[in-house]
Design an enzyme around this catalytic site. Structure first.
Site, PDB file in Angstrom:
ATOM      1  N   GLY A   1       2.937  -2.742   8.636  1.00  0.00           N
ATOM      2  CA  GLY A   1       3.010  -3.367   9.955  1.00  0.00           C
ATOM      3  C   GLY A   1       4.444  -3.549  10.380  1.00  0.00           C
ATOM      4  O   GLY A   1       5.283  -3.967   9.569  1.00  0.00           O
TER       5      GLY A   1
ATOM      6  N   GLU B   1      -6.120  -6.386   3.502  1.00  0.00           N
ATOM      7  CA  GLU B   1      -6.036  -7.550   2.602  1.00  0.00           C
ATOM      8  C   GLU B   1      -7.024  -7.418   1.445  1.00  0.00           C
ATOM      9  O   GLU B   1      -7.479  -8.413   0.877  1.00  0.00           O
ATOM     10  CB  GLU B   1      -6.289  -8.858   3.361  1.00  0.00           C
ATOM     11  CG  GLU B   1      -5.276  -9.186   4.442  1.00  0.00           C
ATOM     12  CD  GLU B   1      -3.854  -9.387   3.907  1.00  0.00           C
ATOM     13  OE1 GLU B   1      -2.922  -8.927   4.568  1.00  0.00           O
ATOM     14  OE2 GLU B   1      -3.689  -9.976   2.813  1.00  0.00           O
TER      15      GLU B   1
ATOM     16  N   THR C   1       0.810  -1.222   0.000  1.00  0.00           N
ATOM     17  CA  THR C   1       0.000   0.000   0.000  1.00  0.00           C
ATOM     18  C   THR C   1       0.845   1.274   0.000  1.00  0.00           C
ATOM     19  O   THR C   1       1.830   1.379   0.707  1.00  0.00           O
ATOM     20  CB  THR C   1      -0.917   0.010   1.227  1.00  0.00           C
ATOM     21  OG1 THR C   1      -1.726  -1.163   1.184  1.00  0.00           O
ATOM     22  CG2 THR C   1      -1.815   1.226   1.250  1.00  0.00           C
TER      23      THR C   1
END
Lengths: 564, 564
Positions: free
Chosen positions: B41, B284, B2
């Site tokens: 993350g 996701e 992303t």
């Protein structure tokens, strides 16, 4: 009010206020674990508590009454007999310190009873202006009506904030598009406008409906009327509380999802609003209980009408029913009528009346004919009760939206809108540019947009409150009505009020309206007039130095308009 | 993957990996603000990042590829050229440290390209086993399939936790009741079981559907098949991800509301689960995008079938359609058939096929006949696409639930259930007591309840997995199918698949089923087999010394049963 054992069923709270004649005092006492007071706001810091307890004189309870109980001295130390326990972490509302209060024979003066609906003479004689215990209890609980309306306004406030953020971002963020061309604004995706626009229409509708309820409430208070005597108002407010808080949850959830990962970041506000307002469906009366309050009040009115003029009521009900059927068969087969607001108004009206008649008949059959216990009979109709209750609120809300959209605005708004009229003259002489580009770069674009959209000249003095023209509020009103009928179209099909073809048209109409109002949406949210300092979400185009990474340019900078 | 500018539209990411032939290195670079990597993350602590970037050779992009980029040394210091920015607070998932990564001409060895679908020779020649750039991109993205299935399992886990807490509390907490009698358990309120039981049925259904998808995935991996070649599986997993995560949000919201103020307290888990899982609908692959993936795959299959055997496909489609109509007119007028699972299975099947045919026809008309641009045509059908996509997942999910309920369990489950059979013999000799009281006080009550419910003897060796008998799983399967048809009954009425009378019966059936399974629900949640240490919600009857005030006694103590 709330105890561990009794949240919704206030009548059965167990805290005791026993009158001690010799001391002229009440003894406030928590007799068991289930009687501890729970979720009490400011329990960890407050000096006084308004405590609901069973008023006991000579060993007999007169039902729940409210008492002022000092819980802490000025230095903040708890008085003897009072225990306070922190309830720790909640999903939101971290600024409210909820706790548990427990009373161990705490003594308060006789005067600390709030005695509007029940007082005690020094000699121990209980007196109430309302003889019936149940009616007295209802009168005491009617005091919750204004705070329920307040919750409605808070829920609307949260919806307006969430929608302002989500719609501004949707007009700024781009993703996907035709091959080898610039990506389109995400608001251009059919699913995005379909998810956001009905919420915006609902927020406008609720604005007018709750303003209407507020007006009635003010009038009653001004005339010194007891709240308990305004059954339709109590029903409406209970219903608005449930409806608005549920709509708020759905609306903020869609705002969160429609803003993607950005909506999950606390800096962008929506998540925090969700967490803070989630409990609105529970406090000031659980929503499922509120729906039952609505129907109880509606049936009380109905019964009263029937008792006063039984034949007339029956005849009217019958005649209206006949009228419904006529309208149905006529309208449902006419191609364009589902697009008329009058059709939608009649449809929600029809639904409310049919559900009400059906419920009365079912309960009558169960209780009178089949001799079922009332609690069981009522419980087996709860789904029906909930449907009727929401149908009632939907009907009133659509009607109030319609009336507000038709009504001429207050002078203040008219003046504001007239100014737009002048602005128009100046701007119409400017060369026309590409509309989309304008709105992003040019601060004066709002006014131009305002005018460019109207094919006929804007009649400034006939505009509704806020920056929206009559025609546009009309469009949102139509959208709201369409949404209501669309979401219940199965019921209308079951009752042959809609033909399958008309039902399909309702869906197309919803899709078309959502698409056609998506640009006007920017002007509606700007008319909410939320100061940037209160908005402070970077994705809405309001810079936050601590989260520069989340900043998106504002889609346009409209002039501040009247409050909606 | 992303970036700030591209979340869903991965194809257009802007991070560059330019090949430097002389140094045999890739230069990873963030060319603009929109290209910064977002929501990464562990960005604030990780040593390596898997970075998706446009692979550029000789000034030409070969599309997004994945590169291993070292970002920190072993002591935790960022390497030169790498910037990491903390994204601060989120609604939930506080244990995941999301951040932004920016690359300023960071050099990595040529070997750091993950080259399964595209490799670079030392001389700079690009080679890919998949020639078509778009197909290559799809092959790379197919790697997301297993992690999407993982999200489905996580969403189910959250639903199981939330439902276990809410259902245990609903069987313990009492409120309201017949005059002068003990108050009833809140699960006895019609609205309470109506809100919780369909979610429980859905959770069971999703359990079997995702287990089915997992089985197919395992089989493919075992056989060394490329994920991109399993179009039906990719469609199913994308659909399950969207469906399960949306169902999870609805389910947890109802669990929160059905547990009142207690559900708002963090100690009782539901609020925290809500906040943590809220983003599942976004990450996701955004759910709205997932629905489009489903339909793209379905249409690709459809087109392939048509190309291979055009006449056969057309004939089959026509024949099935004729069959539908026959079934419809026959079944819809027969009183009891809506209660048959076969009817419900046919109904969801019919809906999927009609929606698919309709969408193909609409898109064909727009693109081929009207020569509309594909993006615009597709966008104007997005609501239709979303409906078809969910209809597909609903159909597969109901079918898998039905198959699982019919199938004989594994030996391990059979043995467990046989033990119940022995237990029964012992217990049947005990005197029968009031069922409700038993379940609360007596640890052996679970087994007795198990037996008392069955009017005919339990056939231990034919029970389905978990503690539920075939008959009961059947009931939940029927409830799930009823819920699916109920929620789309407007569509079935529009298509004359249901008569108004049959539609009304579906509603009664839903109400009756929710009422009849509400006690069995306790056994189903115990079969989820969640250890108390993981449950740790005081309202579920699991003591927490830090929140004793929230403790409610457990409704019953069933023996641990097989995992569901």
């Amino acid at each position: 009010m709330t105890e561990r054992g009794h949240g919704s069923n206030v009548k059965r709270i167990q805290t005791e206020a026993t009158f001690d004649l010799s001391a002229q005092e009440f003894v406030i006492h928590t007799p068991c674990e289930d009687a501890v007071k729970m979720y009490i706001g400011n329990a960890m810091h407050g000096n006084y508590a308004a405590v609901f307890a069973q008023l006991i004189v000579d060993g007999r309870s007169q039902g729940p009454h409210c008492f002022i109980v000092p819980v802490r001295d000025e230095s903040g130390s708890l008085y003897p007999g009072v225990t306070a326990i922190d309830m720790m972490y909640k999903e939101g509302l971290h600024g409210v310190d909820n706790g548990i209060l427990i009373f161990d024979k705490v003594r308060i003066p006789r005067d600390n009873l709030l005695d509007k609906f029940g007082s005690l003479a020094p000699g121990g004689q209980y007196y109430s202006p309302i003889e019936d215990k149940s009616a007295r209890f209802n009168a005491i609980l009617a005091a919750l009506t204004p705070s329920r309306l307040a919750v409605t306004f808070q829920a609307m406030g949260a919806m307006k904030l969430g929608l302002t953020i989500a719609i501004r971002y949707s007009h700024s963020r781009r993703q996907f598009g035709p091959k080898a061309e610039e990506e389109v604004k995400i608001i251009a995706h059919q699913t995005q406008s379909l998810r956001l626009m009905p919420h915006l229409a609902t927020t406008l509708a609720l604005t007018f409906a709750s303003r209407y309820a507020g007006g009635l409430l003010d009038e009653d208070i001004f005339q010194g009327k007891e709240l308990v005597d305004s059954r339709p108002l109590q029903a409406l407010v209970a219903g608005l509380k449930a409806y608005s808080t549920w709509e708020n949850i759905r609306c903020l959830q869609d705002c969160r999802e429609c803003t993607g990962g950005m909506g999950y970041m606390m800096e962008n506000r929506i998540s925090g609003l969700k967490c803070d307002t989630d409990v609105f469906v529970t406090f000031e009366g659980d929503n499922v209980v509120m729906l039952q309050v609505v129907v109880r009040e509606l049936l009380a009115q109905y019964t009263k009408q029937c008792q006063e003029r039984p034949l007339a009521s029956w005849l009217r009900s019958w005649a209206e029913s006949g009228g419904d059927n006529l309208r149905t068969s006529f309208l449902a087969f006419t191609a364009n009528t589902v697009g008329a607001l009058t059709f939608l108004l009649k449809a929600v009206n029809f639904r409310e009346r049919v559900l009400q008649r059906g419920l009365v008949a079912r309960i009558y059959y169960k209780v009178v004919t089949k001799k079922e216990d009332f609690f069981g009979a009522w419980n087996s109709c709860l789904h029906h009760v909930a449907s009727l209750s929401l149908a009632h609120v939907h009907r009133v809300t659509l009607e109030q939206f319609y009336l507000a959209a038709r009504r001429c605005p207050e002078p203040e708004h008219r003046a504001l809108l007239m100014k737009f009229g002048k602005e128009r003259d100046r701007l119409e002489r400017l060369p026309q540019k590409n509309k989309e580009k304008d709105t992003e770069a040019d601060p004066s674009a709002f006014c131009r947009l305002h005018i460019n959209k109207s094919s006929s000249p804007v009649e400034g003095d006939k505009l509704t409150p806020g920056a929206s023209s009559k025609e546009e509020t009309g469009q949102f009103c139509l959208l709201y009505g369409t949404k209501l009928v669309f979401q219940e179209r199965a019921w209308y099909l079951e009752h042959k009020y809609l033909t399958p073809a008309a039902s399909t048209r309702i869906r197309s109409q919803l899709l078309d309206l959502c698409d056609s109002v998506k640009d006007d949406a920017l002007r509606v949210i700007s008319a909410f007039n939320i100061p940037h300092a209160f908005l402070h979400a970077p994705i809405a185009g309001i810079a936050n130095p601590r989260a520069t990474w989340a900043f998106y340019p504002a889609p346009l900078r409209p002039k501040p308009a009247a409050k909606l």
